[in-house]
Design a protein around this motif. Structure first.
Motif, PDB file in Angstrom:
ATOM      1  N   PRO A 248      27.849  17.570  35.423  1.00 19.74           N
ATOM      2  CA  PRO A 248      27.690  18.038  36.806  1.00 19.74           C
ATOM      3  C   PRO A 248      28.548  17.211  37.758  1.00 19.74           C
ATOM      4  N   TYR A 249      28.935  17.810  38.868  1.00 27.52           N
ATOM      5  CA  TYR A 249      29.839  17.121  39.795  1.00 27.52           C
ATOM      6  C   TYR A 249      29.254  15.819  40.323  1.00 27.52           C
ATOM      7  N   THR A 250      27.930  15.750  40.461  1.00 32.47           N
ATOM      8  CA  THR A 250      27.302  14.523  40.963  1.00 32.47           C
ATOM      9  C   THR A 250      27.294  13.399  39.940  1.00 32.47           C
ATOM     10  N   SER A 251      27.635  13.717  38.688  1.00 32.86           N
ATOM     11  CA  SER A 251      27.625  12.705  37.623  1.00 32.86           C
ATOM     12  C   SER A 251      29.022  12.277  37.202  1.00 32.86           C
ATOM     13  N   VAL A 252      30.054  12.810  37.829  1.00 31.45           N
ATOM     14  CA  VAL A 252      31.421  12.446  37.465  1.00 31.45           C
ATOM     15  C   VAL A 252      31.695  10.997  37.880  1.00 31.45           C
ATOM     16  N   ARG A 253      32.217  10.207  36.937  1.00 39.21           N
ATOM     17  CA  ARG A 253      32.523   8.803  37.209  1.00 39.21           C
ATOM     18  C   ARG A 253      33.968   8.444  36.879  1.00 39.21           C
ATOM     19  N   ASP A 254      34.624   9.207  36.024  1.00 35.66           N
ATOM     20  CA  ASP A 254      36.012   8.923  35.665  1.00 35.66           C
ATOM     21  C   ASP A 254      36.948   9.626  36.632  1.00 35.66           C
ATOM     22  N   VAL A 255      38.036   8.966  37.004  1.00 31.49           N
ATOM     23  CA  VAL A 255      39.006   9.565  37.917  1.00 31.49           C
ATOM     24  C   VAL A 255      40.073  10.306  37.131  1.00 31.49           C
ATOM     25  N   GLY A 256      40.646  11.339  37.761  1.00 33.35           N
ATOM     26  CA  GLY A 256      41.800  12.014  37.201  1.00 33.35           C
ATOM     27  C   GLY A 256      41.513  13.053  36.142  1.00 33.35           C
ATOM     28  N   THR A 257      40.255  13.486  35.989  1.00 31.47           N
ATOM     29  CA  THR A 257      39.891  14.483  34.978  1.00 31.47           C
ATOM     30  C   THR A 257      38.998  15.537  35.612  1.00 31.47           C
ATOM     31  N   TRP A 258      39.245  16.798  35.260  1.00 35.47           N
ATOM     32  CA  TRP A 258      38.377  17.879  35.720  1.00 35.47           C
ATOM     33  C   TRP A 258      37.151  17.981  34.817  1.00 35.47           C
ATOM     34  N   TYR A 259      35.973  18.073  35.448  1.00 30.47           N
ATOM     35  CA  TYR A 259      34.704  18.234  34.731  1.00 30.47           C
ATOM     36  C   TYR A 259      33.990  19.473  35.270  1.00 30.47           C
ATOM     37  N   SER A 260      33.284  20.157  34.379  1.00 30.36           N
ATOM     38  CA  SER A 260      32.534  21.332  34.796  1.00 30.36           C
ATOM     39  C   SER A 260      31.111  21.271  34.280  1.00 30.36           C
ATOM     40  N   ALA A 261      30.233  22.019  34.965  1.00 31.21           N
ATOM     41  CA  ALA A 261      28.850  22.196  34.509  1.00 31.21           C
ATOM     42  C   ALA A 261      28.412  23.577  34.974  1.00 31.21           C
ATOM     43  N   THR A 262      27.694  24.293  34.134  1.00 31.14           N
ATOM     44  CA  THR A 262      27.283  25.653  34.470  1.00 31.14           C
ATOM     45  C   THR A 262      25.822  25.896  34.103  1.00 31.14           C
ATOM     46  N   THR A 263      25.205  26.765  34.887  1.00 31.33           N
ATOM     47  CA  THR A 263      23.884  27.313  34.559  1.00 31.33           C
ATOM     48  C   THR A 263      24.029  28.829  34.605  1.00 31.33           C
ATOM     49  N   ASN A 264      24.180  29.437  33.440  1.00 30.85           N
ATOM     50  CA  ASN A 264      24.361  30.891  33.329  1.00 30.85           C
ATOM     51  C   ASN A 264      25.650  31.359  33.996  1.00 30.85           C
ATOM     52  N   GLY A 265      26.685  30.522  34.001  1.00 30.03           N
ATOM     53  CA  GLY A 265      27.992  30.903  34.503  1.00 30.03           C
ATOM     54  C   GLY A 265      29.058  30.482  33.516  1.00 30.03           C
ATOM     55  N   SER A 266      30.319  30.516  33.930  1.00 27.98           N
ATOM     56  CA  SER A 266      31.395  30.122  33.025  1.00 27.98           C
ATOM     57  C   SER A 266      32.589  29.616  33.813  1.00 27.98           C
ATOM     58  N   VAL A 267      33.386  28.758  33.151  1.00 29.18           N
ATOM     59  CA  VAL A 267      34.625  28.206  33.704  1.00 29.18           C
ATOM     60  C   VAL A 267      35.685  28.310  32.627  1.00 29.18           C
ATOM     61  N   ALA A 268      36.861  28.825  32.986  1.00 27.84           N
ATOM     62  CA  ALA A 268      37.947  28.933  32.013  1.00 27.84           C
ATOM     63  C   ALA A 268      39.275  28.682  32.704  1.00 27.84           C
ATOM     64  N   ALA A 269      40.091  27.772  32.140  1.00 25.79           N
ATOM     65  CA  ALA A 269      41.430  27.496  32.648  1.00 25.79           C
ATOM     66  C   ALA A 269      42.437  28.065  31.668  1.00 25.79           C
ATOM     67  N   ALA A 270      43.253  29.000  32.130  1.00 28.81           N
ATOM     68  CA  ALA A 270      44.248  29.624  31.263  1.00 28.81           C
ATOM     69  C   ALA A 270      45.358  30.212  32.124  1.00 28.81           C
ATOM     70  N   GLY A 271      46.596  30.060  31.647  1.00 27.87           N
ATOM     71  CA  GLY A 271      47.725  30.672  32.335  1.00 27.87           C
ATOM     72  C   GLY A 271      47.938  30.193  33.751  1.00 27.87           C
ATOM     73  N   GLY A 272      47.592  28.950  34.036  1.00 24.75           N
ATOM     74  CA  GLY A 272      47.784  28.411  35.370  1.00 24.75           C
ATOM     75  C   GLY A 272      46.756  28.852  36.377  1.00 24.75           C
ATOM     76  N   VAL A 273      45.624  29.368  35.922  1.00 25.06           N
ATOM     77  CA  VAL A 273      44.564  29.839  36.812  1.00 25.06           C
ATOM     78  C   VAL A 273      43.227  29.336  36.287  1.00 25.06           C
ATOM     79  N   LEU A 274      42.379  28.897  37.212  1.00 19.89           N
ATOM     80  CA  LEU A 274      41.014  28.517  36.871  1.00 19.89           C
ATOM     81  C   LEU A 274      40.087  29.647  37.303  1.00 19.89           C
ATOM     82  N   SER A 275      39.432  30.277  36.332  1.00 18.89           N
ATOM     83  CA  SER A 275      38.491  31.358  36.615  1.00 18.89           C
ATOM     84  C   SER A 275      37.080  30.794  36.636  1.00 18.89           C
ATOM     85  N   VAL A 276      36.378  31.003  37.746  1.00 16.65           N
ATOM     86  CA  VAL A 276      35.016  30.487  37.912  1.00 16.65           C
ATOM     87  C   VAL A 276      34.076  31.659  38.140  1.00 16.65           C
TER      88      VAL A 276
END
Length: 367
Positions: free
Chosen positions: A233-261
């Motif tokens: 979850p975004y409130t638990s991110v501690r490392d810099v320079g990396t994308w992190y995601s968390a979902t509840t009945n949703g989805s995140v996908a990075a492909a082809g230069g686009v992030l689909s949320v």
């Protein structure tokens, strides 16, 4: 003794007005006391051409004429350091240099070490005798070293002075050193910082190059080859320079230069990255396109202290345009800021809709 600043014949004026903030720091020899923060200035001139004492002369001089060899060494050190930290290099203000020259010489000849002058003039009032703008100000002082590298290292190793040297709100600097054999520490250094670009010194009497475009503090904001680590979850991110995601009945996908949320009917989704930051002004921006459903996604810019507690927040919503468009938000990080966090957040509101967006070209820049 410090030689006086001289003028050459060329004329130039560049103007920028911002808000007001003040900070100070001091150092003698090896000890590294923390910098002392002062409250924001409550009043000040707000016009582009406030009546600073020396501004009427408006003459350009070169850095070679205005700074001695060791002062030029220090200028190279601090600007290399700022560029390495994704910050714009500083230009040398003629008016601000008069303030630092006066104080360095005053401390050396009168054998004292303090931000405030012996006649009771405060450091900020002294600066405004020469550089009178409603803008960000800071000052570092040091004593005991003759060289620019050694003095830079003194300040770099002290958190308060280091914060001044890396201040994102500062655009110009003044550098001065003075020597008196009868003074306790011999050499005395002063650097003053300002947020308003007035008359500046140049190299070889040519106009200074324009500042480089702001560097993106985010890693992989174009999502062309970006990996998103899931389950944090975004409130638990501690490392810099990396994308992190968390979902509840949703989805995140990075492909082809686009992030689909995709934010599902019940629950939420977040994609976040943490970067090192400090007090100053930041701008977050993105290209975004609405795909379907509701409009329940938002872009957050959070400012965190050293314990990762949120001490400031700004946000911008992407709207419901099916055409890719840019969104942006500028915000000021308060004192105590150690990190900035950029988050795409999807929420369900009254649980009566889903939402899908495509995100691209996320940037975070320091001004």
């Amino acid at each position: 003794m410090r030689r006086p600043l001289t003028y050459a014949a060329m004329m130039r004026s560049v103007a920028l007005a911002v808000g007001a903030l003040a900070a100070t720091g001091c150092m003698v020899g090896d000890p590294a006391p923390p910098g002392v923060a002062a409250p924001p200035a409550a009043t000040g001139e707000t016009s582009d051409e406030a009546p600073a004492q020396d501004n009427a002369q408006r003459a350009l001089i070169s850095i070679d004429d205005g700074l001695d060899a060791e002062e030029r060494v220090f200028l190279q050190q601090i600007n290399d350091y700022r560029v390495a930290n994704a910050l714009a290099p500083l230009q040398v203000s003629v008016a601000l240099t008069h303030a630092s020259e006066f104080h360095a010489t005053d401390m050396a000849t009168k054998n004292y070490f303090s931000h405030d002058s012996q006649d009771g003039t405060s450091w900020s009032d002294r600066i405004r005798r020469y550089y009178n703008y409603n803008t960000y100000l800071a000052e570092n002082i040091a004593a005991g070293n003759a060289g620019g590298v050694d003095t830079f290292t003194q300040w770099k190793n002290s958190p308060g002075h280091d914060a001044n040297m890396k201040g994102a709100s500062y655009r110009v600097i003044a550098i001065a050193r003075a020597y008196d054999a009868n003074a306790t520490y011999g050499w005395y250094w002063v650097t003053d910082f300002g947020g308003y670009v007035d008359e500046v010194m140049t190299t070889g009497m040519t106009d200074p190059p324009p500042p480089p475009p702001p560097s993106n503090l985010l890693t992989g904001g174009d999502f062309s080859a970006t990996q998103v680590t899931s389950g944090v979850p975004y409130t638990s991110v501690r490392d810099v320079g990396t994308w992190y995601s968390a979902t509840t009945n949703g989805s995140v996908a990075a492909a082809g230069g686009v992030l689909s949320v995709y934010d599902a009917l019940v629950g939420n989704v977040s994609v976040a990255q943490l970067v090192a930051a400090g007090p100053g002004t930041y701008t977050v921006s993105a290209n975004v396109r609405w795909i379907s459903g509701g409009t329940g996604q938002v872009l957050y810019l959070d400012f965190l202290d050293a314990s990762y507690a949120r001490i400031g927040r700004a946000s911008v919503t992407p709207g419901a345009s099916a055409t890719e468009h840019a969104i942006t938000r500028t915000a000021t990080a308060p004192a105590g800021t150690a990190f900035a966090r950029v988050t795409i957040y999807g929420y369900t509101g009254n649980n009566d809709y889903t939402s899908t967006y495509e995100w691209d070209d996320l940037t975070l820049t320091a001004q």
